[in-house]
Design an enzyme around this catalytic site. Structure first.
Site, mmCIF file in Angstrom:
data_model
loop_
_atom_site.group_PDB
_atom_site.id
_atom_site.type_symbol
_atom_site.label_atom_id
_atom_site.label_comp_id
_atom_site.label_asym_id
_atom_site.label_seq_id
_atom_site.Cartn_x
_atom_site.Cartn_y
_atom_site.Cartn_z
ATOM 1 N N GLU A 140 18.761 4.325 -6.775
ATOM 2 C CA GLU A 140 18.057 3.356 -5.814
ATOM 3 C C GLU A 140 18.391 1.916 -5.942
ATOM 4 O O GLU A 140 18.297 1.470 -7.096
ATOM 5 C CB GLU A 140 16.281 3.497 -5.955
ATOM 6 N N ALA A 142 8.999 -5.729 2.155
ATOM 7 C CA ALA A 142 7.412 -5.975 2.029
ATOM 8 C C ALA A 142 7.021 -5.784 3.684
ATOM 9 O O ALA A 142 5.817 -5.444 3.789
ATOM 10 C CB ALA A 142 6.945 -7.301 1.632
ATOM 11 N N HIS A 144 -1.231 9.943 -7.500
ATOM 12 C CA HIS A 144 -1.368 8.824 -6.706
ATOM 13 C C HIS A 144 -2.414 7.800 -7.258
ATOM 14 O O HIS A 144 -3.638 8.529 -7.418
ATOM 15 C CB HIS A 144 -1.541 9.042 -5.423
#
Length: 287
Positions: free
Chosen positions: A16, A50, A147
């Protein structure tokens, strides 16, 4: 190529990266990609910033160049919380025109500077929409420790099953530092009937403050062994870097021995660290 097909023939290694910040030179990210290319990744994923059109443009261009210029399969991240349906349609059409076949479909973090939209409240909503209207390979995120916003592990697994049933064909985990969480998660997923490949997301740690911040945001627990390493080497950057690499390698060696489907390395745009880890594990991946 749809990256879900890779798991049928090999143990997958992917990286990534994130688009350059405004203060960074654009050439820096391409130097990073050039170096990562030499490590023969099965694919490289590109995060979405963002919020806003600028983030989308950067992700699209870099993901397109990874595939069309460097010849590496690419995955574009797509968080939906701050996007409406019209914006998502435009992004997906642009990705398709660029030849990108793989999407990491995410809800994304709520950004105080970017008002949430109501068209896609959950990643499963986005996955369903993509599946119904396009032919992308859809990847989803998963969370070995649950989560941070989900009240129970069981509910988190139910939510993950919804993503898979909606059309996700492979999963990438959030970072974790204790492999036992991954093994327990993998077992729960299997019991729930989740039958898609699961890549383990590994982040090499080279900065104590950075990992403490990330762990707090993600609800990730830091094992005693890991904390001891950070405390011992936090004032010695080179030793901290090497210790972080060694810890990540130990994690990966154990995961491979336990039959993990693949390793997704959060490179933080640092090809040196990615290379060190690759050199330590590449023979194991091929075994």
């Amino acid at each position: 190529m749809k990256t879900c097909e890779l798991f049928k023939i090999k143990k997958v290694l992917s990286f990534e990266i994130f688009p350059p910040r405004r203060t960074d030179s654009v050439s820096t990210i391409y130097n990073t990609i050039e170096e990562l290319k030499g490590l023969n990744p099965d694919f490289i994923s590109v995060t979405y910033g963002a919020g806003g059109s600028e983030s989308n443009t950067e992700t699209l261009k870099i993901a397109s160049d990874i595939k069309n210029k460097y010849g590496i399969e690419s995955v574009a991240h797509l968080p939906c919380i701050s996007l409406n349906k019209t914006q998502v349609i435009e992004i997906l059409n642009n990705l398709r025109e660029a030849g990108i076949e793989n999407i990491l479909a995410l809800r994304g973090d709520v950004n105080p500077n970017c008002k949430p939209q109501n068209d896609f409240k959950h990643a499963s909503d986005l996955i369903s929409f993509i599946k119904e209207n396009w032919d992308f390979n859809i990847i989803a995120a998963c969370y070995p420790e649950g989560h941070v916003e989900c009240p129970t592990i069981i509910e988190d697994i139910r939510n993950l099953k919804c993503k898979v049933d909606a059309g996700a064909s492979q999963l990438i985990t959030q970072l974790f530092f204790d492999n036992n969480y991954f093994y327990s998660f993998r077992e729960r997923a299997a019991i729930a009937g989740i039958r898609v490949p699961i890549e383990a997301g590994i982040m090499p740690v080279i900065n104590k403050k950075q990992v403490e911040r990330i762990a707090a945001l993600c609800g990730v627990k830091l094992p005693k062994k890991f904390l001891s390493i950070m405390e011992k080497y936090e004032n010695n950057p080179e030793a901290m870097r090497d210790a972080g690499i060694a810890y990540a390698v130990d994690q990966i060696v154990d995961l491979i021995a336990q039959g993990v489907d693949g390793i997704h390395l959060y490179t933080m745009n640092n090809p040196y660290i990615a290379r060190r880890i690759y050199e330590a594990i590449y023979t194991l991946l091929a075994a």
